[in-house]
Design an enzyme around this catalytic site. Structure first.
Site, short mmCIF file in Angstrom:
data_model
loop_
_atom_site.label_atom_id
_atom_site.label_comp_id
_atom_site.label_asym_id
_atom_site.label_seq_id
_atom_site.Cartn_x
_atom_site.Cartn_y
_atom_site.Cartn_z
CB SER B 92 10.01 24.10 -2.10
OG SER B 92 9.07 24.54 -1.13
N GLY B 93 8.79 21.40 -0.54
CA GLY B 93 8.74 20.85 0.80
C GLY B 93 8.31 21.89 1.84
N GLY B 94 8.33 23.14 1.43
CA GLY B 94 8.00 24.21 2.37
C GLY B 94 6.63 24.05 3.00
CG PHE B 95 1.87 23.34 2.02
CD1 PHE B 95 1.16 24.42 2.52
CD2 PHE B 95 1.25 22.10 1.99
CE1 PHE B 95 -0.15 24.27 2.97
CE2 PHE B 95 -0.05 21.94 2.44
CZ PHE B 95 -0.75 23.03 2.92
CG ASP B 145 7.29 28.53 -0.30
OD1 ASP B 145 7.69 27.37 -0.14
OD2 ASP B 145 6.11 28.80 -0.59
CG ASP B 268 -0.66 21.39 -6.98
OD1 ASP B 268 -0.84 20.73 -5.95
OD2 ASP B 268 -0.18 22.55 -6.96
CG HIS B 337 -15.51 10.05 -12.34
ND1 HIS B 337 -16.07 10.26 -13.59
CD2 HIS B 337 -15.94 11.08 -11.56
CE1 HIS B 337 -16.81 11.35 -13.56
NE2 HIS B 337 -16.76 11.87 -12.35
#
Lengths: 370, 370
Positions: B92-95, B145, B268, B337
């Site tokens: 969302s870009g929130g972080f 968020d 992720d 790898h």
């Protein structure tokens, strides 16, 4: 085993042929991408194979400093070390000693120089340059030469040429005595440099072609490109027709096409790879500076006439974004395209030379009516 | 078209399933490599395909700044722009607004922040974060968020959670009204974040799970990893069993294995790609710091149990040389790898969960003797 050179077709001074070396057969005229430190920067070896690269150039000076010749020899030479099983040519280190290192002292015995990395003192002679290249295990290795500066007076150019010829004899002698020491089965071949000492404008260069297999171009040592072309042209006619002719450090796509048509068989240059990392792409429609804002929303490929894996998949807009954002993938993809473009250029030249021979053959056969 | 989630097998809390989204079917539990700026740094898209990557994560904040949402929308969304035809999830870009940008001002309406690139002023709200993600055209998009800082007092954590829940409602509403505007045929799905506000040790976190599809892990916002694990564990039991559970920004190979076995379906993390660029490789025998001199003459692969194209072809000695020489190819190969190792880790987890279900099925069938 030594190298074999076979000419298959000619068109005027241009030739198409095969160069057979311990690690493969190379279609000539050939352009060799540069893998300075045992890597074509950013491009995995399997991609180079897919692109059709038949021979790479690696730099003895750089590998001698990092990781060192012993390390590479113990890994089976450059082929084992970098996991590249096609042909490799190494240069002698001469050019880098003159262009990169500091405080070099040139004597008849050899050159003392300081590493451009840490200032450490090193010594290269014709013998040690051979020993290093035999340890690296390239298929074709080069005699150690003095790269004459440009401009140089006639006497300076003559003296430099004569020392390089003496060095070539020493290189050849060392090579013959130690060529069995390559870190793989078989044998390498030492290219004897036709020393093309350039001189100041108006001061004819001194040259010798005795026993020369190759032409060491002074490009990068500083003379104008037009002068390089003139020197190469007047040099080629003195070279034995049955040996491969190697013009080092050349050039633009136009130049590699031109020199191949003039009869040069082998060329190498950092231009396609270095330019790629700076966002300069070579295309059938001329140079493209991918950093320019005008590509920001261009959905077309870098080169509509190119079938490489980059042009087949990615847009100019994406490549421009990668460049503008300093994304690693931009350097990788740009390099793949430029190497592909250079190889395609040489494929087209070879095809053109073959067509030229065929056209002559057909016109001769149709000759006077019976 | 919206996303479909089907559970195929379970083993205790762990589940194996399929997540069907507009651009493909994803085997879960899944690890999503991070392509922050529409590129997994250094790795061409065809290599990601070969590795079996089924879904990538891209960062809305970064793409909003460069090259901008409009550019990407006009190129057919992220799929067209980066020529990646499998699934994509955007955050969302929130972080990033909370971790990267400066001078942010948080109000009920949204967040005003300054770009980390040029200091320019920008505003993100639940609605604008949705609009950006719909423009980017990801298959799965995230509600905007507030990332609560760690540590936080109970009242602060509660207030932050409640605002995020209000933002989630606004995100959902905007999404429902605009979801047809994705730059390709079909539709995206908005993940509603189960807001996991962590609090100071000893101060139980406030949480709400109403309508939540996903768990937004506060990893990176600062609490200890052990606390993350505890929070995730106690959160999972409150989440609806039939919806995919996404734990953001996690983790090490051990952590992604652990969380998958706890019932997380999607993860992720930048760790495999970022660590690779710093020479840290994950292997079946533990972490390998490829920069160490002890690898300088090691002819073995990074991981003898790994079949990736890097371990199949290159030695530790070569990778160590590339790292020590700051060669681009080192970053490329190391990243390939590590991504391969993470995907293999998830394949093994999925296999293990399937075997667990099969073993239970067999033991039940063989049950009491007749």
């Amino acid at each position: 085993m030594s190298i074999q050179f076979q000419i298959e077709a000619t068109d005027g001074p241009a030739r198409v042929g095969h160069l057979t070396v311990p690690h493969g057969v190379i279609d000539t005229p050939v352009f060799m991408p540069v893998g300075t430190l045992a890597s074509v920067k950013g491009v995995p070896q399997d991609v180079l194979e897919e692109l059709g690269v038949e021979i790479l150039l690696s730099n003895t000076y750089h590998l001698y400093l990092r990781p060192g010749v012993d390390t590479i020899r113990q890994m089976g030479g450059l082929h084992g070390f970098m996991s590249w099983h096609r042909a490799i040519l190494t240069d002698s280190g001469g050019f880098q000693v003159f262009s990169l290192s500091e405080l070099r002292k040139i004597k008849e015995e050899g050159v003392t120089f300081r590493s451009h990395l840490d200032g450490g003192s090193h010594f290269f002679s014709p013998e040690s340059a051979m020993a290093a290249q035999i340890g690296l295990g390239a298929d074709i290795i080069m005699a150690f030469d003095e790269c004459t500066e440009y401009p140089a007076e006639r006497e300076r150019a003559r003296a430099s040429m004569e020392m390089t010829l003496r060095w070539a004899e020493r290189s050849k002698r060392y090579f013959e005595e130690h060529k069995e020491e390559v870190p793989w089965t078989g044998n390498a071949h030492v290219g004897r440099t036709a020393h093309v000492g350039t001189a100041a404008p108006g001061c004819p260069a001194e040259r010798s072609y005795a026993n020369a297999d190759t032409i060491s171009s002074p490009t990068g040592v500083g003379e104008p490109r037009e002068l390089t072309r003139e020197i190469v042209e007047s040099t080629l006619e003195h070279l034995p027709a049955d040996k491969p002719r190697y013009l080092m450090g050349v050039g633009t796509p136009e130049e590699i096409d031109l020199y191949a048509r003039m009869g040069v068989d082998m060329m190498d240059c950092v231009l396609p790879t270095r330019a790629a990392r700076h966002g300069l792409l070579f295309t059938s429609q001329g140079k493209v500076s991918i950093k320019q804002a005008r590509h920001a929303q261009d959905e077309g490929p870098v080169d509509p006439n190119c079938g490489c894996r980059v042009c087949s998949r990615y847009s100019r807009a994406y490549l421009r974004h990668l460049y503008a954002s300093n994304e690693l993938l931009g350097q990788v993809l740009n390099t793949i395209h430029n190497v592909s473009y250079y190889l395609d250029t040489m494929r087209a030249v070879r095809h053109s030379i073959q067509l030229g021979e065929r056209a002559r053959f057909l016109s001769e056969r149709s000759g006077p009516k019976p």
